[in-house]
Every structure is written in structure tokens, then in C-alpha cells.
Design a protein around this motif. Sequence first.
Motif, PDB file in Angstrom:
ATOM      1  N   ALA A 164       0.834  -1.206   0.000  1.00 31.58           N
ATOM      2  CA  ALA A 164       0.000   0.000   0.000  1.00 31.58           C
ATOM      3  C   ALA A 164       0.864   1.250   0.000  1.00 31.58           C
ATOM      4  O   ALA A 164       0.554   2.241  -0.673  1.00 31.58           O
ATOM      5  CB  ALA A 164      -0.921  -0.006   1.215  1.00 31.58           C
ATOM      6  N   ARG A 165       1.942   1.201   0.751  1.00 27.47           N
ATOM      7  CA  ARG A 165       2.841   2.356   0.815  1.00 27.47           C
ATOM      8  C   ARG A 165       3.506   2.594  -0.544  1.00 27.47           C
ATOM      9  O   ARG A 165       3.592   3.730  -1.016  1.00 27.47           O
ATOM     10  CB  ARG A 165       3.886   2.105   1.902  1.00 27.47           C
TER      11      ARG A 165
ATOM     12  N   LEU B   1       3.776   5.536  -5.945  1.00 24.84           N
ATOM     13  CA  LEU B   1       3.686   5.498  -7.401  1.00 24.84           C
ATOM     14  C   LEU B   1       2.503   6.307  -7.927  1.00 24.84           C
ATOM     15  O   LEU B   1       2.594   6.941  -8.985  1.00 24.84           O
ATOM     16  CB  LEU B   1       3.566   4.047  -7.867  1.00 24.84           C
ATOM     17  N   LEU B   2       1.392   6.279  -7.192  1.00 26.93           N
ATOM     18  CA  LEU B   2       0.165   6.901  -7.688  1.00 26.93           C
ATOM     19  C   LEU B   2      -0.007   8.352  -7.272  1.00 26.93           C
ATOM     20  O   LEU B   2      -0.838   9.062  -7.856  1.00 26.93           O
ATOM     21  CB  LEU B   2      -1.054   6.105  -7.208  1.00 26.93           C
ATOM     22  N   ALA B   3       0.735   8.793  -6.263  1.00 26.45           N
ATOM     23  CA  ALA B   3       0.510  10.139  -5.715  1.00 26.45           C
ATOM     24  C   ALA B   3       0.572  11.236  -6.775  1.00 26.45           C
ATOM     25  O   ALA B   3      -0.325  12.101  -6.826  1.00 26.45           O
ATOM     26  CB  ALA B   3       1.489  10.410  -4.582  1.00 26.45           C
ATOM     27  N   PRO B   4       1.594  11.298  -7.637  1.00 22.32           N
ATOM     28  CA  PRO B   4       1.633  12.405  -8.616  1.00 22.32           C
ATOM     29  C   PRO B   4       0.411  12.429  -9.526  1.00 22.32           C
ATOM     30  O   PRO B   4      -0.195  13.491  -9.731  1.00 22.32           O
ATOM     31  CB  PRO B   4       2.921  12.116  -9.401  1.00 22.32           C
TER      32      PRO B   4
ATOM     33  N   ALA C 119      -2.537  11.040  -8.984  1.00 20.99           N
ATOM     34  CA  ALA C 119      -3.744  11.303  -8.199  1.00 20.99           C
ATOM     35  C   ALA C 119      -3.870  12.785  -7.889  1.00 20.99           C
ATOM     36  O   ALA C 119      -4.975  13.350  -7.921  1.00 20.99           O
ATOM     37  CB  ALA C 119      -3.717  10.491  -6.913  1.00 20.99           C
ATOM     38  N   LEU C 120      -2.747  13.430  -7.580  1.00 21.48           N
ATOM     39  CA  LEU C 120      -2.781  14.859  -7.290  1.00 21.48           C
ATOM     40  C   LEU C 120      -3.220  15.648  -8.516  1.00 21.48           C
ATOM     41  O   LEU C 120      -4.089  16.522  -8.420  1.00 21.48           O
ATOM     42  CB  LEU C 120      -1.404  15.324  -6.816  1.00 21.48           C
ATOM     43  N   VAL C 121      -2.639  15.357  -9.660  1.00 23.76           N
ATOM     44  CA  VAL C 121      -3.012  16.062 -10.896  1.00 23.76           C
ATOM     45  C   VAL C 121      -4.488  15.857 -11.204  1.00 23.76           C
ATOM     46  O   VAL C 121      -5.218  16.800 -11.536  1.00 23.76           O
ATOM     47  CB  VAL C 121      -2.134  15.586 -12.074  1.00 23.76           C
ATOM     48  N   ARG C 122      -4.944  14.611 -11.084  1.00 25.34           N
ATOM     49  CA  ARG C 122      -6.362  14.313 -11.342  1.00 25.34           C
ATOM     50  C   ARG C 122      -7.273  15.122 -10.433  1.00 25.34           C
ATOM     51  O   ARG C 122      -8.257  15.729 -10.882  1.00 25.34           O
ATOM     52  CB  ARG C 122      -6.601  12.819 -11.137  1.00 25.34           C
ATOM     53  N   ASP C 123      -6.948  15.154  -9.138  1.00 27.79           N
ATOM     54  CA  ASP C 123      -7.804  15.853  -8.179  1.00 27.79           C
ATOM     55  C   ASP C 123      -7.741  17.363  -8.361  1.00 27.79           C
ATOM     56  O   ASP C 123      -8.753  18.059  -8.179  1.00 27.79           O
ATOM     57  CB  ASP C 123      -7.417  15.474  -6.751  1.00 27.79           C
ATOM     58  N   VAL C 124      -6.572  17.893  -8.687  1.00 29.73           N
ATOM     59  CA  VAL C 124      -6.468  19.328  -8.944  1.00 29.73           C
ATOM     60  C   VAL C 124      -7.371  19.711 -10.108  1.00 29.73           C
ATOM     61  O   VAL C 124      -8.115  20.706 -10.049  1.00 29.73           O
ATOM     62  CB  VAL C 124      -5.004  19.729  -9.232  1.00 29.73           C
ATOM     63  N   ILE C 125      -7.338  18.921 -11.159  1.00 36.26           N
ATOM     64  CA  ILE C 125      -8.183  19.206 -12.326  1.00 36.26           C
ATOM     65  C   ILE C 125      -9.658  19.102 -11.951  1.00 36.26           C
ATOM     66  O   ILE C 125     -10.466  19.989 -12.289  1.00 36.26           O
ATOM     67  CB  ILE C 125      -7.840  18.242 -13.479  1.00 36.26           C
ATOM     68  N   GLN C 126     -10.028  18.034 -11.246  1.00 32.31           N
ATOM     69  CA  GLN C 126     -11.433  17.807 -10.902  1.00 32.31           C
ATOM     70  C   GLN C 126     -11.999  18.917 -10.023  1.00 32.31           C
ATOM     71  O   GLN C 126     -13.061  19.484 -10.317  1.00 32.31           O
ATOM     72  CB  GLN C 126     -11.579  16.464 -10.184  1.00 32.31           C
ATOM     73  N   TYR C 127     -11.295  19.241  -8.940  1.00 32.09           N
ATOM     74  CA  TYR C 127     -11.855  20.195  -7.984  1.00 32.09           C
ATOM     75  C   TYR C 127     -11.684  21.643  -8.428  1.00 32.09           C
ATOM     76  O   TYR C 127     -12.519  22.494  -8.086  1.00 32.09           O
ATOM     77  CB  TYR C 127     -11.257  19.947  -6.592  1.00 32.09           C
TER      78      TYR C 127
END
Length: 423
Positions: free
Chosen positions: A56-57, A62-65, A67-75
Motif C-alpha cells: 500500500a505504501r 507510485l500513484l501520488a503524482p 492522483a494529485l493532478v487528477r484531483d487538482v483538475i477535478q476540484y
Amino acid sequence: MAKDPRGPFRLRGKSSYWIAGLPVARRNKVARSSAALDQLRHEYAAFYWASDDRAARLKAMLLAPAALVRDVIQYTARNGRLTSQRLGRSIAGQALDQCRVYARHGILPRWYYCFSLYEPGGVARARNYLTRAETKPAIFTFLNRGAKSRLGDKVEFARHCASHGVAHVPIVAAARDGQVDCDASALPPCDLFVKPIRGRGGKGAERWAWIADERGYRGPDGAVITAAAFLARLTADSAEAPRMAQPRAVNHPDMADLSNGALTTLRFLSCLDEQRRPVPIGAALRMAVGANQTVDNYHAGGIAAAIDLDTGTLGRASNQGHDVRLGWLTHHPDTKGRIEGRALPLWPQVMALVEQAHRAFDDHIVVGWDIAILADGPVLVEGNTLPDVDIMQRPLGRGLGDTRFVEMLLHHVRAKRESAGDR
């Protein structure tokens, strides 16, 4: 910290916890200062890196970058333009802010809007917000592990309250595995509220209205059935998940215009201090709005207002905030009842109930209490061993990181580790 095979920090189906915790764990491997908040986050970092869930760690790393870009775009797409119109903060500036507060404090874009960090000075005060990633799966789980009194089982909770003389909503019927604990003659001629014994967030809750002329109960589908048929249904449904029935609680008359029909409840957070005395941390009043007239759950579209602990006076109300269109409310959107500046009835009794309740459940360090104020006094609805801190911080407009709460959490984390011989 010695590794526990159960893990003080667990994924619990929430990859966002791991992603949000990553920058906090990285920045706080070494304590940044002697301040209580920095020391507590150093303890959190130890939880994070000591977890044996390496997969999980690694997945979070691996997914953080992406996921951050996706969420920045969405919100930003959802909220950026309206926020810019209201406050003048550019859309590009909001996106940059979201990346900054994530890298520094593990605050994901959803909570950038939830905590109104787009407001002037928001980025500077971001460090004081405690996140779900730090609290629910890590610090709160660690502190409340091993408690013998049961908050998660509503029947056991009611029994424990009764044995300690703590006012609570009684249970008139409970059914598990196709077996019920009473017969039809035990059901009261009043409206009933049905919910899962171990449910959360109002899921599966139902209101059943007592119809005196027909000597029966009208359910969510509009059909009226006898008491015996009601119990038969409760028993049948329990084969899938244990369920229980309670008399429907009705708010104090002075609060009638703060409800659209659902019971309005307080979420009250309390913590034991260094001498294991209950200390009130914060409180918010939850109110249902719109079509949801069954539960007032904040995470199911409801609104909440902060409560001044000294006076019981309400502040402005809002929703979770990740959609900024609603903004802040001074009046209930359905009933038009005034919220801001309003004093709740029986406030001294509410404060006394919280203290009494936490003394009765003092094997839990932190508890989130759900309390209803009725005509004859406040009562406990339930207790939560992993309470959400968002409902304290968003309505209040500030984080809990610079309060005594952090000092108490730090004390108990260290004390529990020392008692386990982990230092």
C-alpha cells in the motif's frame, strides 16, 4: 516503533489515506521542532513507516503524482471559477495552492476547498488542520485500540449507557441472524426509527410512523403493517445485517425550525487529558436539508454549524465545502430558521452529559458523541471511536493543530507506546 502485525496504520480500503499521509510522513521522519503538532506528526510518521503494508505504501508513492493532478483538475474545474469570482484568487493560483498544501501538509485538493484554504491567509494556516489520514486510521486507531466498552455495536452501547445511568435513546427491539429479542406487545405505540446495529453514516436508516387509527406502522414505502408484521420484517432483514428499532426522537421545540423533518444532532468531540479527565474539544450542529428527511448526516448532503462551547451559540453553517456553490448560511435553507447567533437550549446539560458519557467510556481516549437535544433533556444517540475531524474544523474555520487537543493526543500516544515497552 515495534511492528504490530495488525498495524497501527491500516489501508482500510482508503488509498487516499496513504497518498495524503505520504508527504507528512516524509517531512516528519525527524521531528521538525519541539512544538506539540510537529512532535505528533513525527509520531504519525513512525506509524506510517512502521506499517507492514509495504504494498500500500509503494502504491501510494507510485500513484501520488497522478492522483494529485487528477484531483487538482477535478476540484478546480468544479470550484475554481466561482472561487475566483468571489475572492479574486485566480484559477491558476488555486491550482498552485493545492499542489503546495499537498506537498507540505498532505492536504488533498478536496480538502483545500473543504477548509477554505483559497481565502486570504489560507495556505499559511493550512499546517494547523489535522487530516483524516493522520487521525482515523493512525492516531485514533492506535489510542482507542484495546478499549473494552463497545461503541460500534449500538445495542452494547445502549446497555453500557443504561448500566452507568447515562441518558440515551433506548432500544425497543433488536434482531440478529433472523432472531428478534421481543414480541409485538413490547413495541410502543409511537413512531419508530430503524437502523443497522453496526451501521455508520445513516446508511440503512428508516422512519416508521405510528398510525393510531390502524394500530400499525407506516414504512418508507407508504404501506401500513401491524406490529407483528413490523417485527417479522425486522427479523427477516437481520439475516443480512443486524438491525434494531428505537422510539423516534424529536428535537426540543426551540429547535424545530432547524430541521426539515430529520432529527438534528450534535457531533461533540471529547478527549481525555493527561490525568484522564474528559475535556471538550469542539462541537457542531448537524442539520438535514433538501429531500433527505431521515438523517442529518453531514456526509450525506447535510450542513453543520460550529457551536461555541462556552455559550452553546451557533456560527454560520455550510456543507462539506468541496463544492463551493452553497457557501455559508445564516439561515436554514428549507425552514428559513435562523442559525448564526442562535443559542441552543439546555446547553449546560449537554456539557454535563458529554463529561458523564466519557467517564462511562473512559477506556476510549477520543470519542465523537452524537447527541440529540430533546424537550426533556439531551440524550446520547451513539458514540464514535474514530470520529471525523473535518466536521469540527470546517465550520470553525480553523484547524485543531494549535489547540490543547494536540498536546493531549501526543501525551497519550507516548504513554501508550511507553507502557507497551516500545521506547
